[in-house]
Design an enzyme around this catalytic site. Structure first.
Site, short mmCIF file in Angstrom:
data_model
loop_
_atom_site.label_atom_id
_atom_site.label_comp_id
_atom_site.label_asym_id
_atom_site.label_seq_id
_atom_site.Cartn_x
_atom_site.Cartn_y
_atom_site.Cartn_z
CG MET A 27 -1.97 -0.99 1.25
SD MET A 27 -2.89 -0.96 2.79
CE MET A 27 -1.84 -1.91 3.88
CD GLU A 165 -2.77 -3.72 -9.71
OE1 GLU A 165 -1.94 -4.58 -10.09
OE2 GLU A 165 -3.81 -4.01 -9.11
CE1 TYR A 167 2.01 2.64 -10.80
CE2 TYR A 167 1.22 0.58 -9.87
CZ TYR A 167 1.28 1.95 -9.85
OH TYR A 167 0.60 2.67 -8.89
NE ARG A 215 -0.66 -7.14 -6.97
CZ ARG A 215 -1.07 -6.00 -6.48
NH1 ARG A 215 -0.20 -5.15 -5.96
NH2 ARG A 215 -2.34 -5.68 -6.46
CG HIS A 253 -3.42 2.36 -10.97
ND1 HIS A 253 -4.15 1.71 -10.01
CD2 HIS A 253 -2.14 2.31 -10.55
CE1 HIS A 253 -3.35 1.29 -9.05
NE2 HIS A 253 -2.11 1.64 -9.36
NE ARG A 289 -15.14 -5.00 -1.85
CZ ARG A 289 -15.68 -5.36 -0.68
NH1 ARG A 289 -14.90 -5.60 0.37
NH2 ARG A 289 -16.98 -5.45 -0.55
CD GLN A 340 -15.57 8.08 3.35
OE1 GLN A 340 -16.46 7.24 3.47
NE2 GLN A 340 -15.61 9.22 3.99
CB CYS A 342 -6.54 3.78 2.70
SG CYS A 342 -8.00 3.05 2.00
FE1 SF4 Z 1 -10.69 0.04 4.42
FE2 SF4 Z 1 -11.92 2.42 4.35
FE3 SF4 Z 1 -10.07 1.85 6.19
FE4 SF4 Z 1 -9.36 2.24 3.66
S1 SF4 Z 1 -10.27 3.74 5.01
S2 SF4 Z 1 -8.64 0.64 5.01
S3 SF4 Z 1 -11.04 1.27 2.62
S4 SF4 Z 1 -12.06 0.90 5.96
#
Ligand code: SF4
Ligand code: NAP
Length: 675
Positions: A27, A165, A167, A215, A253, A289, A340, A342
């Protein structure tokens, strides 16, 4: 007690063993860019303590031209080796393993010096890339290999070579971006030469006792992407070149298909990885997911992969694996895939955190420690602000009572969970209920707290939330006008033709809710794939259905209005706003902006345009839904303050504008951390 035999089984890699099947996926948190290596180390060490078998760092650039943006972290100097050593040492002390992701962004690199196989500009970057010549390609390979060698010197257990992705390496693989005619372009054998060469030389430089994850983009979701036969061919060549593990990448992306947002079904792409199982003899990881141990176990037990990659869920709860092992999976804070705190932060140039866990990436700055003196704490309002305050305060040893006049906890989250595509909110409310119990909070539901009831508490926290704003439109008291609250609480009959007043987050949500009927595509993978036009890459190149998106027709004729002239949904999440817009567009929702609301009558909503209130127009509607924002509900706070009682006012009761769960939870947690 649920057990997870596949998830918790060790994985023998020959020269080393992973203790379970969970990889923390890479991440871009922005932590490495703070250069506060103690903070970086603590972020990863906490997750190592949480039991994950192997972690991958955020993308680290091998050189300036390949780094995602100016100032992005790189592995190019002795100083970098020393800095990263702090991280690897702390992770190893915590019993974990960590690999460094080498990310060459190619034409996605934000800067005029970005390089690519061909000078084809990406639709998501303003910079046309510079076409590499033979020497240029050679330099990129040796820089990537050198970054891997240095990663080993810094104590990493391995590297992940980012080949998906969209890249750099992915850009060579497909004709979408590779127009070359030399030995790096043309035939598929030529186009995959670069990733193979990178892996082969990385293995040579790092020896046999070093993990190399590659990856690999298994479904590109862009025009002229790879077929699955090509994916298999590449995977086999990557294995021969010396990779230890193959990880799954899903979609470029720039793809216009959501791949990780909350409306994407859980484990929506595990079937793609499954197609590779048995075609290579090294372990294969699946991704996207997967956010509960149950889903992960199902994916593994049905042979979709040898390991699962969880990224955002590790922000939401560092102790995901430990809790699964301990039989307390119901205490795992769920990632609701909202993006939101991240990805929206990353793309907004802010440090990552997590909506449900404000401590994520703030481990050193927001410690939750036992309180010096146990206090009696009252929290009024069991929405996200109140819940996070109550639970955190109780975890610190305070005696906490939470009041809510509703019969259920969750506040506005209970409306969010009704929206098709936001089913994850059910799990979040369940988690809060569990945690209130585990933390020993006294819960008084169906109770409207009064000033008298709050006497005797050492601290009083007011988290009474918001009330819908009254837009004051003539005729709004008519029988055909309802509030979003009535709609989402199932208390309103809504006709076939609907005008929605207000195009904020709630106006979008209500439109989505009213456009759908029957099963939510988020709960029905084939329906979701049809809606977005995802196909099997064995049948169609890149996995893009030739007929395009085929959504179910809208259940209603909807007009979504706002007074602003700006694009609808401009204030929605940076990485998810386009999905909400696209979803409503697919349902033929009519976006109308720049209006004045003149009046509502039996025919519908009458609007005009511009300051001169010109062009009077009737939006014919059976039902008008008010979604005109909110105002703070402060009546109890005001009454207490008038009596001289000191209160803490948080969440929507504090500031209603732009209220969202992220701010509410952050504010509540921080308040409780200091009580
Ligand atoms: Fe998951 Fe939302 Fe937290 Fe990002 S901000 S890690 S999408 S719950
Ligand atoms: P909001 O985002 O503040 O939007 C309010 C809408 O009402 C705006 O479109 C505004 O547009 C309109 N409005 C404001 N005052 C008005 C008035 N007096 N008369 C008529 N229209 C008026 O509020 P919300 O939609 O209620 O959402 C609240 C918060 O919940 C959001 O900020 C968001 O953080 C969160 N949320 C987010 C999402 C998401 O991102 N998907 C979903 C749900 C909720 P004009 O002023 O242009 O008319």
């Amino acid at each position: 007690m649920a057990t997870y035999p596949h998830l918790l089984a060790p994985l023998d890699l020959g020269f080393t063993t992973l203790k379970n099947r969970v990889l923390m996926g890479s991440m871009h948190t922005g932590l490495e860019e703070t250069r506060d290596w103690n903070r970086v180390a603590e972020f990863y060490a906490e997750r190592a303590r949480g039991g994950v078998a192997l972690m991958v760092t955020g993308g680290i650039g091998p050189n300036p031209e390949g780094s995602v943006a100016p100032g992005a972290a790189m592995m190019v100097s002795d100083e970098d080796i020393a800095s990263h050593s702090i991280v690897t040492q702390r992770v190893h002390e915590a019993g974990g393993k960590i690999a460094m992701q080498i990310l060459h962004a190619g034409r996605y690199a934000f800067g005029p010096k970005c390089v690519a196989p061909s000078p084809v500009k990406s639709p998501i970057s303003p910079f046309p890339p510079n076409e590499l010549d033979e020497d240029g390609i050679e330099k990129q390979i040796s820089d990537i290999v050198e970054a891997a060698r240095k990663a080993k010197l810094a104590g990493y257990d391995g590297v992940e070579i980012m080949g998906s992705e969209g890249y750099f390496l992915n850009q060579f693989i497909v004709t979408h971006t590779n127009k070359r005619t030399d030995r790096w372009g043309g035939s598929y054998e030529n186009r995959i030469r670069l990733p193979i060469e990178v892996v082969r030389r990385t293995r040579e430089a790092t020896g046999t006792d070093f993990i190399i994850i590659y990856r690999l983009s298994m479904i590109d979701l862009v025009p002229n992407g790879s077929t699955f036969d090509e994916v298999v061919q590449l995977a086999q060549e990557i294995e021969k070149a010396g990779a230890t593990i193959i990880n799954t990448g899903i979609g470029w992306h720039e793809a216009r298909i959501p791949t990780i947002a909350t409306s994407v079904p859980r484990a929506a792409f595990a079937w793609v990885t499954k197609k590779l199982m048995g075609k290579v003899s090294i372990p294969v990881i699946t991704s996207n997911r997967i956010n509960t141990p149950e889903v992960a176990e199902e994916v593994l037990s049905t042979g979709c992969a040898d390991m699962v990659s969880l990224a955002r869920p590790m922000l939401a709860d560092a102790y995901f694996v430990a809790k699964a092992e301990a039989g307390t999976a119901d205490q795992i804070a769920p990632c609701i895939a909202c993006n939101q705190a991240c990805l929206d932060h990353t793309f907004g140039g802010k440090l990552t955190s997590c909506l449900v866990n404000p401590r994520a990436c703030h481990e050193t700055e927001l410690p939750i420690v036992a309180a010096g003196t146990a206090k009696k704490v009252a929290v009024v309002g069991a929405g996200p602000a109140g819940l996070s305050t109550a639970i955190t305060a109780a975890q610190r040893g305070h005696a906490v009572t939470i009041f809510d006049k509703a019969e259920e906890v969750g506040g506005q989250l209970n409306m969010a969970k009704q929206i098709p595509g936001k089913e994850e909110f059910w799990g979040l409310v369940d988690w809060y209920r569990t945690m209130l119990d585990v933390a020993g909070v006294t819960v008084k539901l169906g109770t409207e707290a009064t000033a008298e009831m709050l006497e005797g508490f050492d601290e009083v926290i007011i988290a009474t939330g918001v009330l819908p704003r009254d837009p004051g439109i003539p005729g709004e008291d008519g029988p055909n006008v309802v509030s979003y609250v009535d709609v989402l609480r199932g208390k309103a009959d809504v006709g076939k033709r609907v005008a929605v007043i207000g195009a904020g987050g709630i106006g979008f949500d209500v439109s989505e809710y009213l456009a759908h009927e029957g099963t939510s595509p988020t709960e029905d993978l084939p329906l979701w794939m049809k809606e977005w036009g995802v196909a099997d890459p064995s049948e169609v190149r890149g996995g893009l259905a030739p007929e395009g998106p085929q959504p179910e027709p809208s259940a209603r004729e909807i007009t979504l209005l706002q007074r602003k002239k700006t694009k609808h949904g401009k204030g929605l999440g940076k990485t998810t706003g386009w999905i909400h817009r696209a979803a409503l567009n697919m349902k033929d929702v009519n976006f109308v902006g720049g209006v004045n609301y003149e009046r509502i009558d039996g025919e519908g909503l009458h609007v005009s345009f511009g300051e001169a209130r010109e062009n009077p127009t009737l939006i014919a509607a059976d039902t008008v839904v008010l979604c005109a924002g909110q105002v703070s509900e402060r009546s109890l706070a005001d009454a207490l303050e008038a009596k001289g009682v000191t209160v803490h006012v948080i969440g929507g009761a504090d500031v209603a504008a732009e209220l969202d769960a992220k701010r509410a939870i952050d504010q509540g947690t921080r308040l409780a951390a200091g009580l």
